[in-house]
Design a protein around this motif. Structure first.
Motif, short mmCIF file in Angstrom:
data_model
loop_
_atom_site.label_atom_id
_atom_site.label_comp_id
_atom_site.label_asym_id
_atom_site.label_seq_id
_atom_site.Cartn_x
_atom_site.Cartn_y
_atom_site.Cartn_z
N ILE A 1 0.74 -1.21 0.09
CA ILE A 1 0.12 0.01 -0.09
C ILE A 1 0.77 1.35 -0.11
N SER A 2 1.81 1.48 0.86
CA SER A 2 2.45 2.68 1.14
C SER A 2 3.48 2.96 -0.22
N PRO A 3 4.22 1.77 -0.63
CA PRO A 3 4.98 2.13 -2.04
C PRO A 3 4.03 2.56 -3.00
N PHE A 4 2.81 1.86 -3.03
CA PHE A 4 1.95 2.07 -4.45
C PHE A 4 1.29 3.51 -4.18
N ILE A 5 0.84 3.76 -3.00
CA ILE A 5 0.55 5.24 -2.70
C ILE A 5 1.46 6.22 -3.14
N ASN A 6 2.74 5.95 -2.80
CA ASN A 6 3.83 6.93 -3.05
C ASN A 6 4.16 6.84 -4.65
N ALA A 7 3.84 5.89 -5.34
CA ALA A 7 3.96 6.04 -6.86
C ALA A 7 2.90 6.93 -7.36
N LEU A 8 1.98 7.33 -6.78
CA LEU A 8 0.97 7.94 -7.22
C LEU A 8 1.38 9.49 -7.61
N SER B 1 -17.34 18.06 -0.60
CA SER B 1 -17.90 17.33 -1.89
C SER B 1 -16.39 17.22 -2.89
N THR B 2 -15.72 18.39 -3.04
CA THR B 2 -14.88 18.36 -3.86
C THR B 2 -13.79 17.32 -3.39
N LEU B 3 -13.53 17.37 -2.18
CA LEU B 3 -12.58 16.36 -1.60
C LEU B 3 -12.99 15.09 -1.71
N LYS B 4 -14.31 14.59 -1.64
CA LYS B 4 -14.80 13.15 -1.91
C LYS B 4 -14.63 12.82 -3.15
N SER B 5 -14.67 13.83 -4.13
CA SER B 5 -14.32 13.35 -5.41
C SER B 5 -13.15 13.11 -5.65
N ALA C 1 -1.19 10.93 -3.58
CA ALA C 1 -0.51 10.31 -2.40
C ALA C 1 -0.66 11.01 -1.05
N ASN C 2 -0.47 12.35 -1.05
CA ASN C 2 -0.70 12.87 0.08
C ASN C 2 -2.22 12.83 0.68
N LEU C 3 -3.23 12.84 -0.20
CA LEU C 3 -4.59 12.73 0.24
C LEU C 3 -4.65 11.18 0.57
N LEU C 4 -4.36 10.38 -0.13
CA LEU C 4 -4.51 8.94 0.47
C LEU C 4 -3.97 8.56 1.70
N THR C 5 -2.77 9.05 1.85
CA THR C 5 -1.90 8.98 3.23
C THR C 5 -2.69 9.49 4.19
N ALA C 6 -3.10 10.72 4.05
CA ALA C 6 -3.97 11.40 5.18
C ALA C 6 -5.37 10.59 5.71
N ILE C 7 -6.01 10.41 4.43
CA ILE C 7 -7.20 9.95 4.85
C ILE C 7 -7.51 8.41 5.02
N ASP C 8 -6.78 7.63 4.15
CA ASP C 8 -6.63 6.06 4.22
C ASP C 8 -5.80 5.32 5.23
N VAL C 9 -4.57 6.18 5.25
CA VAL C 9 -3.48 5.43 6.06
C VAL C 9 -3.63 6.11 7.59
N ASN C 10 -3.71 7.36 7.53
CA ASN C 10 -3.69 7.89 8.75
C ASN C 10 -4.78 8.32 9.39
N ASN C 11 -5.97 7.90 8.81
CA ASN C 11 -7.52 7.83 9.11
C ASN C 11 -7.82 9.47 9.77
N GLN D 1 -12.23 9.64 -4.32
CA GLN D 1 -12.71 8.54 -5.10
C GLN D 1 -11.61 8.30 -6.43
N LYS D 2 -11.21 9.52 -6.86
CA LYS D 2 -10.37 9.81 -8.08
C LYS D 2 -9.11 8.91 -7.47
N SER D 3 -8.50 9.50 -6.35
CA SER D 3 -7.19 8.97 -5.97
C SER D 3 -7.18 7.38 -5.79
N ARG D 4 -8.35 6.79 -5.02
CA ARG D 4 -8.60 5.26 -4.83
C ARG D 4 -8.74 4.68 -6.13
#
Length: 181
Positions: free
Chosen positions: A99-106, A136-140, A111-121, A143-146
């Motif tokens: 997960i972390s290496p793949f997030i960092n490949a984005l 609503s912009t962030l939710k979009s 990567a910052n968004l997914l790290t904050a939301i999905d890794v750091n909760n 979803q795009k980042s995921r």
């Protein structure tokens, strides 16, 4: 940076993170104690105050992985095992290491968004406020980042998924991703 201030600021979030992955309260408290010890022993390795939070949650994530690995070894020595469940747990651990290496490949923003939301909760509402954008912009963007992260996983591996959406097996497609195998 001192350990007391860091622990006051992040211990509650770390405990929530642990609870999301482990249901046993005593185990959560033990792991939180392990994280505190690792933090104390390695705090000098942190370069800046800004990197403390992500560093702490990486320690927490690694501690959870170690917990499940150790738990798997104890079960192996003491009881007859359900091989299908163990295989799924091993697959989950293997993929969690990616997960972390793949997030960092984005791209950095994703990567910052997914790290904050999905890794750091971090809550999406808090993160939206932090960025100064609408929820609503962030939710979009989440979803795009995921979706981008899913593409990285799909480029890496062929997944076998059960009826409820859990991965029960995978095959690495290319040598490029051997580090996750």
């Amino acid at each position: 940076m001192n350990i007391e201030d860091i622990w006051k600021e992040y211990s509650t979030a770390l405990k929530r993170f642990l609870h999301a992955k482990i249901s046993n309260e005593a185990d959560v408290d033990d792991l939180l104690q392990d994280i505190l010890i690792k933090t104390y022993n390695n705090l000098a390795a942190v370069k800046t105050q800004k990197s403390v939070k992500s560093w702490l949650f990486q320690i927490a994530n690694n501690t959870i992985i170690d917990y499940y690995r150790k738990k798997g070894r104890v079960q192996d020595a003491n009881v007859e095992r359900n091989w299908a469940e163990d295989d799924v747990q091993e697959i989950t651990i293997d993929l969690s290491n990616c997960i972390s290496p793949f997030i960092n490949a984005l791209p950095e923003e994703n990567a910052n968004l997914l790290t904050a939301i999905d890794v750091n909760n971090q809550s999406q509402k808090e993160y939206a406020e932090q960025l100064g954008i609408s929820y609503s912009t962030l939710k979009s963007r989440v979803q795009k980042s995921r979706g981008l992260l899913k593409k990285v996983f799909d480029d890496c591996c062929h997944f076998k998924i059960d009826k409820i959406g859990n991965v029960y097996d995978y095959e690495v497609k290319t040598k490029k991703y051997d580090s996750c195998d």
